[in-house]
Write an enzyme that holds these catalytic residues in place. Structure first.
Site, PDB file in Angstrom:
ATOM      1  CG  LEU A   1      55.403  44.344  58.438  1.00 27.62           C
ATOM      2  CD1 LEU A   1      54.674  44.846  57.214  1.00 27.62           C
ATOM      3  CD2 LEU A   1      56.458  43.346  58.006  1.00 27.62           C
ATOM      4  CB  CYS A  10      46.486  46.064  57.863  1.00 26.80           C
ATOM      5  SG  CYS A  10      47.704  44.822  57.412  1.00 26.80           S
ATOM      6  N   GLY A  42      41.175  63.033  55.201  1.00 30.97           N
ATOM      7  CA  GLY A  42      41.254  62.690  53.783  1.00 30.97           C
ATOM      8  C   GLY A  42      40.185  61.700  53.378  1.00 30.97           C
TER       9      GLY A  42
HETATM   10  N1  NAD Z   1      50.570  43.325  54.863  1.00 29.00           N
HETATM   11  C1  NAD Z   1      50.797  43.989  55.979  1.00 29.00           C
HETATM   12  O1  NAD Z   1      51.168  45.170  55.979  1.00 29.00           O
HETATM   13  C2  NAD Z   1      50.588  43.317  57.325  1.00 29.00           C
HETATM   14  C3  NAD Z   1      51.102  43.922  58.490  1.00 29.00           C
HETATM   15  C4  NAD Z   1      50.913  43.283  59.715  1.00 29.00           C
HETATM   16  C5  NAD Z   1      50.215  42.090  59.776  1.00 29.00           C
HETATM   17  N2  NAD Z   1      49.707  41.540  58.635  1.00 29.00           N
HETATM   18  C6  NAD Z   1      48.992  40.265  58.760  1.00 29.00           C
HETATM   19  O2  NAD Z   1      49.887  39.239  58.328  1.00 29.00           O
HETATM   20  C7  NAD Z   1      49.167  38.191  57.637  1.00 29.00           C
HETATM   21  C8  NAD Z   1      49.731  38.020  56.244  1.00 29.00           C
HETATM   22  O3  NAD Z   1      49.509  39.222  55.524  1.00 29.00           O
HETATM   23  P1  NAD Z   1      50.186  39.489  54.097  1.00 29.00           P
HETATM   24  O4  NAD Z   1      49.814  40.862  53.698  1.00 29.00           O
HETATM   25  O5  NAD Z   1      51.606  39.078  54.151  1.00 29.00           O
HETATM   26  O6  NAD Z   1      49.360  38.411  53.213  1.00 29.00           O
HETATM   27  P2  NAD Z   1      49.529  38.044  51.688  1.00 29.00           P
HETATM   28  O7  NAD Z   1      48.185  37.822  51.159  1.00 29.00           O
HETATM   29  O8  NAD Z   1      50.447  39.042  51.018  1.00 29.00           O
HETATM   30  O9  NAD Z   1      50.317  36.654  51.729  1.00 29.00           O
HETATM   31  C9  NAD Z   1      49.795  35.484  52.261  1.00 29.00           C
HETATM   32  C10 NAD Z   1      50.535  34.311  51.627  1.00 29.00           C
HETATM   33  O10 NAD Z   1      50.117  33.100  52.263  1.00 29.00           O
HETATM   34  C11 NAD Z   1      50.115  32.075  51.266  1.00 29.00           C
HETATM   35  N3  NAD Z   1      49.310  30.933  51.726  1.00 29.00           N
HETATM   36  C12 NAD Z   1      47.958  30.844  51.855  1.00 29.00           C
HETATM   37  N4  NAD Z   1      47.609  29.645  52.318  1.00 29.00           N
HETATM   38  C13 NAD Z   1      48.778  28.955  52.503  1.00 29.00           C
HETATM   39  C14 NAD Z   1      49.072  27.648  52.988  1.00 29.00           C
HETATM   40  N5  NAD Z   1      48.106  26.816  53.380  1.00 29.00           N
HETATM   41  N6  NAD Z   1      50.369  27.269  53.040  1.00 29.00           N
HETATM   42  C15 NAD Z   1      51.359  28.111  52.657  1.00 29.00           C
HETATM   43  N7  NAD Z   1      51.128  29.350  52.190  1.00 29.00           N
HETATM   44  C16 NAD Z   1      49.854  29.767  52.123  1.00 29.00           C
HETATM   45  C17 NAD Z   1      49.545  32.773  50.053  1.00 29.00           C
HETATM   46  O11 NAD Z   1      49.816  32.076  48.868  1.00 29.00           O
HETATM   47  C18 NAD Z   1      50.255  34.135  50.135  1.00 29.00           C
HETATM   48  O12 NAD Z   1      51.473  34.120  49.412  1.00 29.00           O
HETATM   49  C19 NAD Z   1      47.697  38.626  57.681  1.00 29.00           C
HETATM   50  O13 NAD Z   1      47.082  38.050  58.785  1.00 29.00           O
HETATM   51  C20 NAD Z   1      47.777  40.135  57.867  1.00 29.00           C
HETATM   52  O14 NAD Z   1      46.625  40.655  58.503  1.00 29.00           O
HETATM   53  C21 NAD Z   1      49.899  42.113  57.421  1.00 29.00           C
END
Ligand code: NAD
Length: 426
Positions: free
Chosen positions: A151, A258, A251
């Site tokens: 996403l 990410c 840009g």
């Molecule tokens: N943000 C994006 O657009 C996106 C898109 C694709 C993939 N990803 C991947 O998805 C993953 C999550 O990204 P995000 O942006 O949602 O991260 P984020 O930082 O917004 O959220 C991570 C959450 O995990 C929680 N957390 C940490 N340790 C924990 C534990 N032990 N138990 C329970 N909760 C815990 C944190 O408190 C936080 O709320 C990453 O690996 C990222 O690379 C992100």
């Protein structure tokens, strides 16, 4: 199905709400009590179009709950989706401590035949280590899988409802079938593959897109030297079907939560397995220097930023999000300040309080930010910024307009009386 999503960040909340909308019983689990309290009240802790309504709808139906208790969330769960953060460590490898901590915490409550799925972006080898951690505590028969997330912030709900594909990395028919069933309502192509392939697919997709951005920036640098116009070059190459008109963004380089992280992590991973000369090391380096290089170029063109007032429009890393992770503005504002400029910023959603001082203030409208400015710098292509009538804020003959995302028609801006500066053109 009983589904638990561990980590209620961007990915976790969106996934949990959407899996609930398919009729599953979903629990969102996080260790951040404040986040969980907000979510329990139906409040999304960040800005993402369409998510708030979806969340409230599923909570009202009783399909979606949130907790900080591993015991509550894991007991009886059939599918456990780990979506915690994987930031880059100091050596630029993926910091997997949150994945491993969640594995340790969930292990005591795991049910027989449960599937532990890693949705977070992780390098090959991570699922095996996660399974080993769970097995230190749990003796139940459980499965592991990889389900990378593709996403985009700003369109996360729509992306999750209409994915290009679902990639499932697993080793057993039972796991493929269960995860296919979970995504059945999406009617999307499903790619069944090895766990390592699924993990590589995620890093590869982001690294390719980041490389495409870096590539066109490198070409733009050449255009600035030889008088070509990068927009014309893009149009010309785009007619080649192998290349296409889409996804060319000369840009400020790539930012956000990410791309920078995933390129760094894949580069570090390649070094860790003896592939030191991997292209992504260079992509990472070029992107890190991109903003410094551009600001030097602009400084030269406007005879320095010293004592100039700069209206900086757009703070988030891209439109339709308030996410400031690796946003260009977080580098540009301190740099401009060091160069002696005063920055007046504006963003429709994001807040940047760091460096709030006599050198930087955030304003609540484009008009206010641009008042008395010597330079207007458009950094993010929010529709409100792109659609704004800048003739209303033109205030002196020598006012510069820096189109750092090549979003404006230079002739129109010049007609308003600004001195126009863009990317990849003179
Ligand atoms: N943000 C994006 O657009 C996106 C898109 C694709 C993939 N990803 C991947 O998805 C993953 C999550 O990204 P995000 O942006 O949602 O991260 P984020 O930082 O917004 O959220 C991570 C959450 O995990 C929680 N957390 C940490 N340790 C924990 C534990 N032990 N138990 C329970 N909760 C815990 C944190 O408190 C936080 O709320 C990453 O690996 C990222 O690379 C992100």
């Amino acid at each position: 199905m009983k589904v638990t999503v561990i980590g209620t960040g961007f990915v976790g909340v969106v996934s949990a709400a959407i899996y609930a909308s398919f009729g599953n019983e979903v629990v969102g689990l996080d260790i951040d009590e404040n986040k969980v309290k907000l979510l329990e009240k139906g409040q999304v802790p960040f800005y993402e179009p369409g998510l708030q309504d979806l969340l409230l709808e599923q909570q009202a139906k009783g399909k979606l709950t949130f907790t900080t208790s591993y015991e509550t969330a894991i007991t009886g769960a059939e599918i456990i989706i780990i979506a915690v953060g994987t930031p880059s460590a100091a050596d630029e490898t993926a910091d997997l401590r949150y994945i491993f901590a969640s594995a340790k915490s969930l292990a005591p409550y795991l049910s027989d035949s449960a599937i532990v799925v890693i949705k977070s972006t992780v390098p090959p080898g991570t699922l095996e280590k996660t399974i080993a951690i769970i097995k230190e505590t749990s003796s139940v028969n459980f499965y592991g899988a990889s389900l990378p997330e593709f996403l985009r912030e700003g369109s996360a709900v729509q992306d999750t409802l209409h994915p290009d594909r679902i990639v499932i990395g697993a080793e057993s028919e039972f796991v493929f079938e269960k995860l296919e069933e979970l995504h059945e309502s999406l009617n999307a192509p499903v790619i069944r593959c090895k766990v390592a392939s699924a993990q590589m697919a995620k890093y590869t997709a982001n690294s390719y897109l980041a490389t495409r951005i870096t590539f066109i920036n490198e070409i733009a640098n050449l255009c600035e030297k030889n008088g070509a116009d990068i927009n014309e070059v893009i149009k010309a190459i785009g007619y080649d079907k192998r290349i296409g008109q889409h996804y060319w963004y000369p840009g400020l380089g790539y930012g956000g939560s990410c791309f920078p992280k995933d390129v760094k992590e894949l580069a570090a991973y390649s070094r860790s397995i003896g592939e030191d000369g991997n292209l992504l090391n260079r992509v990472n380096e070029i992107n890190k220097n991109r903003i410094y290089r551009l600001l030097e170029k602009f400084a030269e063109e406007i005879s320095g930023f010293e004592n100039k007032t700069v209206a900086l429009l757009g703070l988030s890393f891209k439109p339709n999000t308030d996410d400031m992770r690796e946003a260009p503005s977080t580098k540009i504002i301190p740099l401009l300040s060091n160069l002696g400029a005063t920055v007046k910023s504006y963003d429709p959603m994001a807040k940047y309080s760091a460096l709030d001082s006599d050198r930087h203030q955030q304003y609540s409208s484009i008009e206010e930010a641009c008042e008395d400015s010597d330079v207007i710098m458009c950094v993010v292509e929010w529709p409100e910024i792109i659609g704004f009538d800048f003739s209303k804020v033109r205030n002196n003959e020598n006012q510069f307009f820096i189109d750092a995302r090549n979003q404006f028609d230079p002739e129109k801006i010049k007609k308003m009386g600004f001195q126009y500066l863009g990317i990849g053109k003179r």
